[in-house]
Design an enzyme around this catalytic site. Structure first.
Site, PDB file in Angstrom:
ATOM      1  N   LYS A  35      40.852 119.050   0.505  1.00 15.71           N
ATOM      2  CA  LYS A  35      41.110 118.227  -0.683  1.00 15.71           C
ATOM      3  C   LYS A  35      42.334 117.351  -0.428  1.00 15.71           C
ATOM      4  O   LYS A  35      43.064 117.571   0.546  1.00 15.71           O
ATOM      5  CB  LYS A  35      41.300 119.109  -1.918  1.00 15.71           C
ATOM      6  CG  LYS A  35      42.515 119.993  -1.904  1.00 15.71           C
ATOM      7  CD  LYS A  35      42.407 121.048  -2.990  1.00 15.71           C
ATOM      8  CE  LYS A  35      43.563 121.996  -2.930  1.00 15.71           C
ATOM      9  NZ  LYS A  35      44.519 121.866  -4.006  1.00 15.71           N
ATOM     10  N   TYR A 252      73.960 104.509  -0.742  1.00 16.47           N
ATOM     11  CA  TYR A 252      74.068 104.342  -2.197  1.00 16.47           C
ATOM     12  C   TYR A 252      74.799 105.523  -2.822  1.00 16.47           C
ATOM     13  O   TYR A 252      74.556 106.678  -2.446  1.00 16.47           O
ATOM     14  CB  TYR A 252      72.680 104.239  -2.831  1.00 16.47           C
ATOM     15  CG  TYR A 252      71.989 102.931  -2.560  1.00 16.47           C
ATOM     16  CD1 TYR A 252      72.521 101.729  -3.016  1.00 16.47           C
ATOM     17  CD2 TYR A 252      70.791 102.897  -1.860  1.00 16.47           C
ATOM     18  CE1 TYR A 252      71.876 100.527  -2.771  1.00 16.47           C
ATOM     19  CE2 TYR A 252      70.130 101.704  -1.612  1.00 16.47           C
ATOM     20  CZ  TYR A 252      70.689 100.522  -2.078  1.00 16.47           C
ATOM     21  OH  TYR A 252      70.046  99.337  -1.838  1.00 16.47           O
TER      22      TYR A 252
HETATM   23  C1  LIG Z   1      40.807 126.929  -5.622  1.00 20.29           C
HETATM   24  C2  LIG Z   1      41.613 126.765  -4.394  1.00 20.29           C
HETATM   25  N1  LIG Z   1      41.310 127.459  -3.297  1.00 20.29           N
HETATM   26  C3  LIG Z   1      42.017 127.358  -2.164  1.00 20.29           C
HETATM   27  C4  LIG Z   1      43.100 126.510  -2.070  1.00 20.29           C
HETATM   28  C5  LIG Z   1      43.877 126.446  -0.793  1.00 20.29           C
HETATM   29  O1  LIG Z   1      45.173 126.890  -0.983  1.00 20.29           O
HETATM   30  P1  LIG Z   1      46.166 127.005   0.259  1.00 20.29           P
HETATM   31  O2  LIG Z   1      46.427 125.612   0.716  1.00 20.29           O
HETATM   32  O3  LIG Z   1      47.381 127.651  -0.285  1.00 20.29           O
HETATM   33  O4  LIG Z   1      45.438 127.797   1.285  1.00 20.29           O
HETATM   34  C6  LIG Z   1      43.462 125.775  -3.196  1.00 20.29           C
HETATM   35  C7  LIG Z   1      44.639 124.909  -3.131  1.00 20.29           C
HETATM   36  O5  LIG Z   1      45.393 124.701  -4.041  1.00 20.29           O
HETATM   37  C8  LIG Z   1      42.702 125.890  -4.384  1.00 20.29           C
HETATM   38  O6  LIG Z   1      43.010 125.191  -5.481  1.00 20.29           O
END
Ligand SMILES: Cc1ncc(COP(=O)(O)O)c(C=O)c1O
Length: 362
Positions: A35, A252
């Site tokens: 994602k 700054y």
């Molecule tokens: C439903 C779900 N599963 C898995 C993950 C993966 O998490 P991580 O990157 O901590 O492994 C996420 C990430 O936020 C998630 O929302």
């Protein structure tokens, strides 16, 4: 000449971290979570390194389309499921598995016309109170899905709030098991921190940050402890140096005040590149592979570094903001994130579009 800043995605480090994930996942199959455009790495750039996964989990339908366009025929899971009824058409067309976390999503499925029944992951809210059915609502949701001709397989999942910390997962695991023990179907519970820190029965684990070489429980453990390799390097160069006298100030707000004479370097990297402005003086950075620190406030396009340990540094010297430096040097993204009061996830997702990013196979 473009500005000298660039980001590199290390293909073989992604593959190495995926292998590390498998080693921690036992017999479970592995979703590589891609994602947010593969946690900022770019789906297309990350794909080669992660193609050994059993499936990809993501949120955006457009990202799912991009994975199919890359030729991925295996499982794809939409972690938040559909956002509106017509998303189900794309699920049917691209054969996407999808999470069902609320009763509206079941209503949409019931009204959906499809020749190909869907595989769904029914999500339980076991304590995080973000997405999912409560323990009492779960069984009704399962029964509704089971009765739908649009659904051919129901798997069960939940997500942990504290797998990386002291609170742990015991309470959520107990709630999940109590609510689901007599329901059939595959299970998916563990995220990265749970894979590393807890042994659990999973048919599918969901590994995000683990694939991208950042420790989910930093600073308790670092990537060396977990055997992970950084998958992203942000690097730039010195574009100026300054000789400071005692009492001279930098940047700054004049927040850094030199107590002795010293040489500093000015780096072509600022908050408009995604480097956090919250990093104050003392944030670690590598110049020509040698560890030093930032000085003063980060500006939009520049930041200053201490050249005291670097007599030879000059305009053009390589600066590693995080990731791999020259001659085998390394700066974990987690250290920089900590200096900014955040986590590696946020930094890798926030590299700005103006920074050229490319995959580097080895
Ligand atoms: C439903 C779900 N599963 C898995 C993950 C993966 O998490 P991580 O990157 O901590 O492994 C996420 C990430 O936020 C998630 O929302």
């Amino acid at each position: 000449m473009p500005r000298p800043i660039e980001a590199l995605v290390h293909t073989e480090a992604l593959a190495q971290n995926l292998a590390r994930t498998r080693a921690g996942a036992g017999d479970a199959r592995v979703w590589a979570v891609v994602k947010a455009n593969a946690y900022g790495h770019g789906i297309e750039r990350a794909f080669d390194g992660l193609r050994g996964a059993d499936g990809f989990a993501l949120l955006d339908l457009a990202e799912a389309e991009r994975l199919r366009a890359l030729g991925w025929r295996g499982p794809l899971l939409l972690l938040e499921g559909c956002f509106e009824p017509r998303d189900l058409e794309l699920c049917s067309r691209l054969n996407l598995w999808h999470v069902v976390h609320c009763s509206e999503q079941i209503d949409w499925l019931a009204a959906h016309k499809t020749h190909q029944p869907h595989r769904v992951f029914l999500k339980m809210n076991s304590g995080m109170n973000r997405l999912g059915f409560t323990a009492t609502a779960l069984r009704g949701a399962w029964a509704r899905l089971d009765a739908l001709p649009q659904v051919d397989e129901i798997s069960l999942m939940t997500h942990f709030a504290d797998a990386d910390g002291e609170r742990g997962i015991a309470g959520q695991v107990a709630a999940f098991e109590q609510a689901t023990h007599d329901l059939p179907g595959e299970r998916s519970l563990s995220n990265s921190a749970a894979i590393l820190r807890h042994r659990l029965r999973n048919d599918w684990v969901r590994a995000g940050i683990l694939c991208y070489g950042s420790a989910p429980d930093f600073p308790e453990h670092d990537i060396a402890h977990w055997g992970l390799a950084p998958t992203m390097t942000l690097r730039s160069r010195l574009i100026a140096t300054q000789q400071l006298a005692p009492g001279d100030r930098v940047g700054y707000g004049s927040t850094f005040n030199a107590v002795a004479s010293m040489r500093i370097g000015i780096v072509a990297c600022g908050y408009a590149d995604g480097y956090p402005r919250h990093c104050g003086s003392g944030t670690p950075v590598l110049v020509d592979g040698v560890r030093t620190t930032t000085l003063g406030r980060v500006s939009m396009d520049m930041l200053a570094v201490d050249l005291t340990p670097l007599r030879g540094a000059a305009i053009g010297s390589e600066v590693t903001l995080w990731g791999r430096g020259p001659a085998g040097s390394l700066l974990a993204i987690d250290e920089v994130a900590r200096a900014a009061g955040t986590i590696g996830y946020e930094l890798m997702c926030a590299v700005a579009p103006r920074v050229p990013m490319r995959a580097e196979p080895s």
